[in-house]
Design a protein around this motif. Structure first.
Motif, PDB file in Angstrom:
ATOM      1  N   GLN A   3       0.855  -1.179   0.000  1.00 43.18           N
ATOM      2  CA  GLN A   3       0.000   0.000   0.000  1.00 43.18           C
ATOM      3  C   GLN A   3       0.886   1.223   0.000  1.00 43.18           C
ATOM      4  O   GLN A   3       1.853   1.306   0.755  1.00 43.18           O
ATOM      5  N   CYS A   6       0.064   7.251   0.982  1.00 40.31           N
ATOM      6  CA  CYS A   6      -0.726   7.664   2.146  1.00 40.31           C
ATOM      7  C   CYS A   6      -0.836   9.172   2.108  1.00 40.31           C
ATOM      8  O   CYS A   6       0.135   9.873   2.374  1.00 40.31           O
ATOM      9  N   GLY A  89       1.098   0.014   4.169  1.00 37.78           N
ATOM     10  CA  GLY A  89       0.510   0.925   5.133  1.00 37.78           C
ATOM     11  C   GLY A  89      -0.775   0.377   5.700  1.00 37.78           C
ATOM     12  O   GLY A  89      -1.168  -0.756   5.474  1.00 37.78           O
ATOM     13  N   CYS A  93      -4.169   4.231   3.638  1.00 41.40           N
ATOM     14  CA  CYS A  93      -3.474   4.278   2.349  1.00 41.40           C
ATOM     15  C   CYS A  93      -4.485   4.045   1.229  1.00 41.40           C
ATOM     16  O   CYS A  93      -5.234   3.076   1.240  1.00 41.40           O
TER      17      CYS A  93
END
Length: 504
Positions: A3, A6, A89, A93
């Protein structure tokens, strides 16, 4: 899984219920927009698909995106995950990278002697891919990240079937020019016979509805060379045929996002009126990109920094093109004979193949008088550099769009798929370059390299047509991509249709 992206908390605050969008009144209403972007495991498909994924995040600040290609390609793009497959994440995210299975451990391994191997791979890719993507959609829903729209590239017609089975709308992301979309559409809707009857006559002129007259030699190679079941790429031809059958079955009308802009291809876009074709491009990188090829260090940028404006010839033939020793020799000789500085990409796999022949890698890496050879580079960064004055290209659509967006004229050396029509657009429609002709044995000779480079890099009012046109088209692309421009508006039409519950 992985991921990334963010975003700041002000843009991506976590909803009170996973996968549910919060309205201004604080009530939980429709599911949070979540795009599943699927693509074939080739660099020329991965790059525009991942770029679109990132662009969707920017255009729709409350949306989630999952980007997915095959497991083998995913491992090449993100090798660090081999040691930490669950790294990434948290739920905040917005872009997640999750692979799907193509039924193999290694993906397709190129074989020049066994075309059946590619046909078998395509069959496995379709069957295992459809099953795996269906499981991925279910798994995301269980995790509280339900998919609300599937977006897929051109060699995944089965993705639309998976979406339909799951009760989800889908959209095709067409990563070639609208002109090629129009040619394929009309070919599979009543105009196949005229192409089939004259496919061995490269100069024969064909007229598709709404399009300028085209010579057979400028049509997509899969329509002129791959209709025969014995051809290596016949399974690509049948997959494209299946794609248009899939689009025709969409109700009320298929949505097609096209990696072009209205200003570049207004007529071609009108020629595919059977679909809701939305030009949203060129979809360009928004930062460092993950890909299948490792870039050389940035010494080439320092080299470019030392060169005068518009003086350098940049040469790259994409992620698939093969090159024999004779062709490389002719190419480098022609570049040297121009007397201009040049930056030439020779992929690592090509260098390895040639090293088994007459030349060693050491000899190939020897200093050149005027040029620099690298194995891979950040192409948009290179094309954006003030020193670059010409791009010698295979005319893959990503390369063409990047060059147009950067205002760099081109020398076109097309070989397969859409590249020949892309070259026609560059030379005849937009007049931002010239097509180089190969010799009877298929080799681009040094004299032709020199002649075409000089043609597009000439200076002065009487001779600088390609450079002037490139500058004008660059301005048009910048406007289309800017806030309120045609491509920006079209992307927002697509997104607004989704968030309002309307299926475009």
């Amino acid at each position: 899984s992985s991921q990334i992206d963010c975003a700041p908390s002000s843009a991506t605050r976590k909803p009170p219920v996973a996968g549910v969008r919060e309205t201004e009144r604080g009530a939980s209403m429709s599911p949070q927009p979540h795009f599943l972007v699927l693509t074939f495991p080739l660099q020329g498909h991965i790059a525009p698909a991942l770029r679109l994924a990132r662009r969707l995040l920017v255009a729709a600040p409350d949306a989630l995106v999952t980007f997915s290609t095959t497991e083998a390609a995913h491992r090449r793009m993100f090798p660090a995950e081999a040691d930490a497959p669950d790294s990434g994440g948290g739920d905040d995210c917005r872009l997640e990278l999750l692979p799907f299975s193509d039924g193999t451990e290694t993906g397709y391994v190129r074989s020049s002697t066994d075309p059946a191997a590619f046909t078998d791979y395509m069959a496995s890719f379709q069957a295992a891919g459809a099953r795996s993507v269906g499981e991925l959609v279910d798994a995301l829903a269980v995790r509280g990240r339900p998919v609300t729209r599937v977006v897929y590239t051109m060699l995944l017609p089965w993705a639309a079937d998976v979406a339909r089975e799951k009760g989800l709308p889908s959209a095709l992301y067409w990563i070639q020019p609208a002109a090629v979309l129009a040619v394929y559409y009309h070919y599979f809707h009543g105009h196949a016979a005229v192409v089939a009857d004259h496919r061995h006559d490269p100069s024969f002129l064909v007229r598709f509805p709404g399009l300028p007259t085209q010579a057979v030699r400028d049509l997509p190679s899969f329509l002129t060379e791959s209709t025969d079941p014995s051809d290596f790429f016949h399974s690509v031809y049948t997959t494209v045929r299946d794609l248009f059958d899939t689009l025709d079955r969409e109700t009320p009308r298929a949505t097609v996002l096209v990696n072009t802009c209205q200003e570049l291809e207004e007529g071609a876009l009108a020629a595919v009126g059977a679909y809701d074709a939305l030009p949203i491009g060129p979809v360009l990188p928004s930062g460092d990109e993950a890909g299948l090829f490792k870039q050389d260090d940035a010494k080439y940028m320092e080299w470019l920094d030392a060169k005068p404006a518009d003086s350098v010839v940049y040469v790259a033939f994409g992620s698939l093109a093969r090159m024999e020793r004779e062709q490389l020799d002719e190419l480098l000789l022609g570049l040297e004979e121009t007397g201009r500085p040049y930056l030439c990409v020779v992929r690592k796999d090509i260098k390895a193949e040639l090293a088994d022949g007459e030349a060693s890698e050491t000899e190939m890496d020897a200093p050149l008088k005027n040029g620099m050879v690298v194995e891979w580079c950040d192409q948009v960064r290179v094309l954006s550099h003030a020193a670059v004055g010409c791009f010698v290209t295979h005319c893959g659509w990503n390369s063409v769009m990047e060059s147009v967006a950067c205002g760099v004229p081109m020398v076109c050396v097309p070989k397969m798929s859409d590249q020949r029509m892309n070259a026609w657009l560059v030379e005849c429609e937009w007049r931002v370059g010239a097509r180089a002709e190969v010799s009877g044995d298929g080799v681009l000779r040094a004299a032709e390299v020199r002649r075409r480079v000089e043609e597009v890099m000439r200076e002065g009012e009487a001779a600088g047509g390609a450079r002037r046109a490139a500058s004008e088209w660059k301005a048009a692309v910048v406007e289309a991509l800017g806030k309120g421009g045609s491509s920006d508006r079209n992307l927002r039409v697509f997104l607004e249709g989704i968030t309002s519950g309307v299926s475009l």
